[in-house]
Design a protein around this motif. Structure first.
Motif, mmCIF file in Angstrom:
data_model
loop_
_atom_site.group_PDB
_atom_site.id
_atom_site.type_symbol
_atom_site.label_atom_id
_atom_site.label_comp_id
_atom_site.label_asym_id
_atom_site.label_seq_id
_atom_site.Cartn_x
_atom_site.Cartn_y
_atom_site.Cartn_z
ATOM 1 N N ILE A 111 37.098 56.596 23.214
ATOM 2 C CA ILE A 111 38.219 56.062 22.430
ATOM 3 C C ILE A 111 39.384 55.713 23.352
ATOM 4 O O ILE A 111 40.013 54.661 23.207
ATOM 5 N N LEU A 112 39.657 56.579 24.333
ATOM 6 C CA LEU A 112 40.766 56.336 25.246
ATOM 7 C C LEU A 112 40.576 55.043 26.039
ATOM 8 O O LEU A 112 41.549 54.343 26.342
ATOM 9 N N LYS A 113 39.330 54.710 26.342
ATOM 10 C CA LYS A 113 39.047 53.465 27.085
ATOM 11 C C LYS A 113 39.478 52.228 26.292
ATOM 12 O O LYS A 113 39.744 51.185 26.872
ATOM 13 N N LEU A 114 39.550 52.355 24.981
ATOM 14 C CA LEU A 114 40.079 51.272 24.139
ATOM 15 C C LEU A 114 41.562 51.477 23.832
ATOM 16 O O LEU A 114 42.344 50.537 23.846
ATOM 17 N N HIS A 115 41.908 52.723 23.548
ATOM 18 C CA HIS A 115 43.267 53.053 23.113
ATOM 19 C C HIS A 115 44.301 52.710 24.192
ATOM 20 O O HIS A 115 45.350 52.120 23.878
ATOM 21 N N ALA A 116 44.014 53.057 25.437
ATOM 22 C CA ALA A 116 44.994 52.838 26.514
ATOM 23 C C ALA A 116 45.267 51.350 26.753
ATOM 24 O O ALA A 116 46.436 50.932 26.727
ATOM 25 N N PRO A 117 44.242 50.517 26.975
ATOM 26 C CA PRO A 117 44.577 49.103 27.210
ATOM 27 C C PRO A 117 45.143 48.404 25.973
ATOM 28 O O PRO A 117 46.008 47.535 26.096
ATOM 29 N N LEU A 118 44.674 48.796 24.778
ATOM 30 C CA LEU A 118 45.243 48.195 23.572
ATOM 31 C C LEU A 118 46.688 48.654 23.361
ATOM 32 O O LEU A 118 47.517 47.896 22.850
ATOM 33 N N GLY A 119 46.986 49.873 23.774
ATOM 34 C CA GLY A 119 48.364 50.355 23.726
ATOM 35 C C GLY A 119 49.257 49.557 24.669
ATOM 36 O O GLY A 119 50.392 49.213 24.320
ATOM 37 N N LEU A 120 48.744 49.248 25.861
ATOM 38 C CA LEU A 120 49.504 48.399 26.792
ATOM 39 C C LEU A 120 49.705 46.997 26.212
ATOM 40 O O LEU A 120 50.791 46.424 26.317
ATOM 41 N N GLY A 145 44.936 58.708 33.542
ATOM 42 C CA GLY A 145 44.825 57.380 34.144
ATOM 43 C C GLY A 145 43.872 57.387 35.327
ATOM 44 O O GLY A 145 42.998 56.514 35.439
ATOM 45 N N GLU A 146 44.019 58.376 36.189
ATOM 46 C CA GLU A 146 43.131 58.497 37.360
ATOM 47 C C GLU A 146 41.693 58.789 36.931
ATOM 48 O O GLU A 146 40.750 58.248 37.507
ATOM 49 N N ILE A 147 41.540 59.630 35.920
ATOM 50 C CA ILE A 147 40.200 59.965 35.436
ATOM 51 C C ILE A 147 39.515 58.704 34.911
ATOM 52 O O ILE A 147 38.359 58.437 35.226
ATOM 53 N N LEU A 148 40.231 57.922 34.126
ATOM 54 C CA LEU A 148 39.659 56.686 33.587
ATOM 55 C C LEU A 148 39.300 55.714 34.702
ATOM 56 O O LEU A 148 38.233 55.094 34.671
ATOM 57 N N GLN A 149 40.179 55.580 35.682
ATOM 58 C CA GLN A 149 39.914 54.665 36.785
ATOM 59 C C GLN A 149 38.705 55.099 37.603
ATOM 60 O O GLN A 149 37.980 54.256 38.134
ATOM 61 N N SER A 150 38.464 56.399 37.695
ATOM 62 C CA SER A 150 37.332 56.898 38.480
ATOM 63 C C SER A 150 36.010 56.754 37.732
ATOM 64 O O SER A 150 34.952 56.892 38.325
ATOM 65 N N GLY A 151 36.085 56.500 36.419
ATOM 66 C CA GLY A 151 34.866 56.367 35.625
ATOM 67 C C GLY A 151 34.329 57.693 35.102
ATOM 68 O O GLY A 151 33.292 57.731 34.453
ATOM 69 N N GLN A 152 35.027 58.788 35.362
ATOM 70 C CA GLN A 152 34.579 60.093 34.871
ATOM 71 C C GLN A 152 34.715 60.151 33.349
ATOM 72 O O GLN A 152 35.507 59.418 32.755
ATOM 73 N N THR A 153 33.948 61.027 32.745
ATOM 74 C CA THR A 153 34.066 61.236 31.296
ATOM 75 C C THR A 153 34.332 62.697 30.966
ATOM 76 O O THR A 153 34.276 63.080 29.806
ATOM 77 N N ALA A 154 34.619 63.498 31.963
ATOM 78 C CA ALA A 154 34.941 64.897 31.732
ATOM 79 C C ALA A 154 35.509 65.453 33.030
ATOM 80 O O ALA A 154 35.251 64.908 34.094
ATOM 81 N N PRO A 155 36.217 66.508 33.024
ATOM 82 C CA PRO A 155 36.724 67.226 31.861
ATOM 83 C C PRO A 155 38.003 66.584 31.322
ATOM 84 O O PRO A 155 38.754 65.964 32.055
ATOM 85 N N TRP A 156 38.192 66.752 30.031
ATOM 86 C CA TRP A 156 39.407 66.269 29.385
ATOM 87 C C TRP A 156 40.536 67.205 29.784
ATOM 88 O O TRP A 156 40.409 68.423 29.659
ATOM 89 N N PRO A 157 41.654 66.674 30.285
ATOM 90 C CA PRO A 157 42.745 67.557 30.728
ATOM 91 C C PRO A 157 43.433 68.256 29.553
ATOM 92 O O PRO A 157 43.457 67.738 28.440
#
Length: 176
Positions: free
Chosen positions: A46-55, A116-128
């Motif tokens: 969801i964050l992968k959509l939420h963040a860019p759509l938020g921008l 932001g760094e987690i998304l850029q790295s392509g990781q999917t866990a752990p959620w901070p």
């Protein structure tokens, strides 16, 4: 030469109004689902959509704000009560302030939490853990306040359309 009376918002404002309405409602729904799920893979998806759509919403909000100050707008109906005039003004101010605050606090949350760094790295866990991040708390608060102001805005539109019957909504509808 006499000034022309403006009866509708400009085309740019009307388009941005409806695009932002759909986008912001979608972001509220996505954010609520993301917040209420425990599944980290779902949160990141969801964050992968939420963040860019938020921008994108932020960029459109800045454009909408620019047009709000540079384009002519219809005047308030002189028959409206003082309470309706002030209520309308306050709600419209909040409908600018809270979405801008959501964009800012969302960006700050992404930076402060490492999302932001987690998304850029392509990781999917752990959620901070976000409970200690003030920006995340502010983002949630602004979302609730925006939702409340949105509900009041919609209630006001329904009030004008169904009770007062002044066809106020025509000022923001598509068309010429």
């Amino acid at each position: 030469m006499a000034a022309t009376t403006v009866t509708k918002y400009s085309r740019a404002i009307r388009i941005l109004h409806w695009v932002l309405a759909l986008l912001l409602i979608g972001l509220l729904i996505a954010g609520t689902i993301m917040h209420n799920t425990a599944d980290e893979a779902t949160k990141f998806a969801i964050l992968k959509l939420h963040a860019p759509l938020g921008l994108l919403a932020g960029i459109l909000l800045f454009a909408r704000t620019y047009f709000a100050f540079t384009q002519p707008r219809p005047a308030a109906d002189p028959n409206w009560s003082l309470a309706v005039k002030w209520g309308s003004k306050i709600i419209h101010i909040l409908l600018y302030v809270f979405p801008h605050a959501l964009v800012g606090s969302g960006i700050a949350t992404m930076v402060a939490s490492g999302l932001g760094e987690i998304l850029q790295s392509g990781q999917t866990a752990p959620w901070p853990e976000l409970s200690g991040i003030a920006f995340a708390g502010a983002h949630g608060l602004f979302a609730k306040l925006f939702l409340a102001s949105l509900v009041l805005h919609i209630a006001g539109a329904i009030y004008h359309q169904a009770i007062i019957k002044d066809n106020l909504i025509a000022r923001m509808m598509p068309g010429k």
